[in-house]
Structures are given as structure tokens and as C-alpha cells.
Write a protein that holds these residues in place. Structure first.
Motif, PDB file in Angstrom:
ATOM      1  N   GLY A 257       0.788  -1.220   0.000  1.00  0.00           N
ATOM      2  CA  GLY A 257       0.000   0.000   0.000  1.00  0.00           C
ATOM      3  C   GLY A 257       0.824   1.275   0.000  1.00  0.00           C
ATOM      4  N   VAL A 258       0.112   2.372  -0.189  1.00  0.00           N
ATOM      5  CA  VAL A 258       0.707   3.700  -0.103  1.00  0.00           C
ATOM      6  C   VAL A 258       0.556   4.182   1.332  1.00  0.00           C
ATOM      7  N   TRP A 259       1.688   4.564   1.911  1.00  0.00           N
ATOM      8  CA  TRP A 259       1.716   5.077   3.295  1.00  0.00           C
ATOM      9  C   TRP A 259       2.573   6.343   3.293  1.00  0.00           C
ATOM     10  N   GLY A 260       2.066   7.371   3.895  1.00  0.00           N
ATOM     11  CA  GLY A 260       2.856   8.597   4.003  1.00  0.00           C
ATOM     12  C   GLY A 260       3.321   9.130   2.657  1.00  0.00           C
ATOM     13  N   GLY A 261       2.538   8.919   1.650  1.00  0.00           N
ATOM     14  CA  GLY A 261       2.872   9.429   0.318  1.00  0.00           C
ATOM     15  C   GLY A 261       3.900   8.616  -0.437  1.00  0.00           C
ATOM     16  N   LEU A 262       4.256   7.449   0.085  1.00  0.00           N
ATOM     17  CA  LEU A 262       5.238   6.595  -0.584  1.00  0.00           C
ATOM     18  C   LEU A 262       4.615   5.255  -0.957  1.00  0.00           C
ATOM     19  N   SER A 263       4.908   4.816  -2.163  1.00  0.00           N
ATOM     20  CA  SER A 263       4.431   3.506  -2.616  1.00  0.00           C
ATOM     21  C   SER A 263       5.315   2.404  -2.023  1.00  0.00           C
ATOM     22  N   GLU A 264       4.906   1.180  -2.235  1.00  0.00           N
ATOM     23  CA  GLU A 264       5.703   0.031  -1.773  1.00  0.00           C
ATOM     24  C   GLU A 264       7.118   0.102  -2.337  1.00  0.00           C
ATOM     25  N   ARG A 265       7.195   0.355  -3.626  1.00  0.00           N
ATOM     26  CA  ARG A 265       8.503   0.391  -4.294  1.00  0.00           C
ATOM     27  C   ARG A 265       9.363   1.534  -3.752  1.00  0.00           C
ATOM     28  N   GLU A 266       8.765   2.685  -3.547  1.00  0.00           N
ATOM     29  CA  GLU A 266       9.521   3.837  -3.039  1.00  0.00           C
ATOM     30  C   GLU A 266      10.049   3.574  -1.630  1.00  0.00           C
TER      31      GLU A 266
END
Ligand code: SF4
Length: 85
Positions: free
Chosen positions: A71-80
Motif C-alpha cells: 500500500g501507499v503510506w505517508g505518500g510513498l508507494s511500496e517500491r519507493e
């Protein structure tokens, strides 16, 4: 019934102030077999919601420290998040 114990609830209290509470999980978590072009659009929409969230810092810190995998958390994707670790 909440899955959060009385012990963990205070530390995760920021979750109840997140902008995603009213937006729904659709934008933040991928369904199975999501095509990549759909994923990009969905994640961009989630990040726009995160951008004005009052608890972005707390959320991102939690996701990085607890190694949230999905999921996206704190504006970051899994990959990020993986890239930043
Ligand atoms: S930063 Fe994004 S994922 Fe985290 S609580 Fe806010 S809106 Fe939800």
C-alpha cells in the motif's frame, strides 16, 4: 472490535486523523492482478490525498520503521519505501 490492543492504540492514534479515513482503501491498496498503468494512476491519486494529510510524517515514519509491505503510506508507494531502505 478493534485489532489494536490497548497497549498499541495510543502510539497509533495518528491513524484516526489521517485524510485516508474518509477517502477509502481503494486508492491505497492494490487489488490482485492490478495492471501497471492502473496502479500508477491509483497510487498518484493516493499520493495527492497524502500530500495534504496532517499526519503524513507520522504515517511515513511508521511505514518505514515497521516495514509495511503493501500500500501507499505517508505518500510513498511500496517500491519507493523499498528503495529508501
Ligand atoms: S499520509 Fe496518506 S496513508 Fe498516511 S494517514 Fe495520511 S492519507 Fe493516510
Amino acid at each position: 472490535m478493534s485489532l489494536l490492543s490497548e497497549h498499541t492504540r495510543p502510539a497509533l492514534g495518528w491513524r484516526f486523523r489521517g485524510s485516508c479515513r474518509s477517502a477509502g482503501e481503494f486508492y491505497f491498496f492494490a487489488p490482485d492482478d492490478e495492471p501497471s498503468h492502473v496502479r500508477r494512476r491509483r497510487e498518484a491519486a493516493a499520493k495527492r490525498i497524502c500530500a495534504s494529510c496532517p499526519v503524513l510524517t507520522e504515517c511515513r515514519t511508521h511505514a518505514m520503521l515497521s516495514r509495511e509491505r503493501h500500500g501507499v503510506w505517508g505518500g510513498l508507494s511500496e517500491r519507493e519505501r523499498r528503495t529508501r531502505r
